[in-house]
Motif scaffolding. Structure first.
Motif, PDB file in Angstrom:
ATOM      1  N   ILE A  93      53.468 -20.971 -20.517  1.00 18.10           N
ATOM      2  CA  ILE A  93      54.214 -21.632 -21.581  1.00 18.10           C
ATOM      3  C   ILE A  93      55.198 -22.605 -20.950  1.00 18.10           C
ATOM      4  CG2 ILE A  93      55.895 -21.302 -23.440  1.00 18.10           C
ATOM      5  CD1 ILE A  93      53.240 -20.168 -24.254  1.00 18.10           C
ATOM      6  N   ILE A  94      55.215 -23.824 -21.436  1.00 17.36           N
ATOM      7  CA  ILE A  94      56.167 -24.826 -20.962  1.00 17.36           C
ATOM      8  C   ILE A  94      57.357 -24.905 -21.920  1.00 17.36           C
ATOM      9  CG2 ILE A  94      56.486 -27.286 -20.476  1.00 17.36           C
ATOM     10  CD1 ILE A  94      53.494 -27.273 -19.591  1.00 17.36           C
ATOM     11  N   ASP A  95      57.082 -25.010 -23.218  1.00 15.25           N
ATOM     12  CA  ASP A  95      58.112 -25.008 -24.261  1.00 15.25           C
ATOM     13  C   ASP A  95      57.666 -24.084 -25.372  1.00 15.25           C
ATOM     14  OD1 ASP A  95      60.120 -26.952 -23.442  1.00 15.25           O
ATOM     15  OD2 ASP A  95      58.559 -28.466 -23.723  1.00 15.25           O
ATOM     16  N   SER A  96      58.585 -23.267 -25.877  1.00 15.79           N
ATOM     17  CA  SER A  96      58.268 -22.297 -26.925  1.00 15.79           C
ATOM     18  C   SER A  96      59.360 -22.314 -27.985  1.00 15.79           C
ATOM     19  CB  SER A  96      58.168 -20.897 -26.309  1.00 15.79           C
ATOM     20  OG  SER A  96      58.054 -19.922 -27.307  1.00 15.79           O
ATOM     21  N   PHE A  97      58.932 -22.318 -29.250  1.00 14.91           N
ATOM     22  CA  PHE A  97      59.854 -22.286 -30.383  1.00 14.91           C
ATOM     23  C   PHE A  97      59.370 -21.188 -31.323  1.00 14.91           C
ATOM     24  CE2 PHE A  97      59.528 -26.482 -28.592  1.00 14.91           C
ATOM     25  CZ  PHE A  97      60.853 -26.797 -28.331  1.00 14.91           C
TER      26      PHE A  97
END
Length: 143
Positions: A93-97
């Motif tokens: 995962i690079i960016d997670s929201f």
């Protein structure tokens, strides 16, 4: 809802689950939802398409990154992974929201896969919608 107006905080063409499939409220943290990706990624590492497909809910929809065919049941999801796993993918995962609801959660962002069979990397947007089904978190929607 902000300043008397409805605002779009996330847009995708998928419908969110309206209620929990659990028998009661399920308490979960954002970190626990983020960690569901690693359960799925660990299943990929086994190269067992059945194990991966069982991470998905009974009425799941998979819209794969590297296929234009929607997968809407266990057999078609397993079929996709029969082929995809030949690449020996491992994701990060690079960016997670994350958003948590009542018996559902979503994790959207950017991930990157390294294909162990070729060394190629693929960066892509992702969305996972999870539902609590049969006493565990399952993937209801994956894009």
């Amino acid at each position: 809802y902000e300043n008397g107006q409805w605002k779009i905080s996330h847009h995708h063409s998928s419908v969110m689950p309206e209620s929990s499939k659990a028998s009661g409220p399920v308490q979960v943290t954002e970190d626990q939802i983020k960690n569901l990706f690693y359960l799925w990624n660990d299943a990929l590492d086994t190269l067992d398409s059945d194990l991966v497909a069982r991470r998905y809910a009974k009425d799941a929809v998979l819209l794969p990154t590297v296929s234009d065919t929607p997968r809407t049941d266990y057999d078609s999801i397993k079929d996709y992974f029969d082929n995809f796993l030949k690449l020996k993918p491992q994701g990060t995962i690079i960016d997670s929201f994350v958003t948590v609801g009542d018996g559902w959660a979503k994790d959207v962002g950017i991930y990157e896969f390294t294909m162990g069979a070729t060394g190629k990397t693929v960066k892509a947007r992702y969305s996972f919608v999870y539902v609590y089904e049969d006493n565990q978190w399952k993937i209801a929607h994956h894009h």
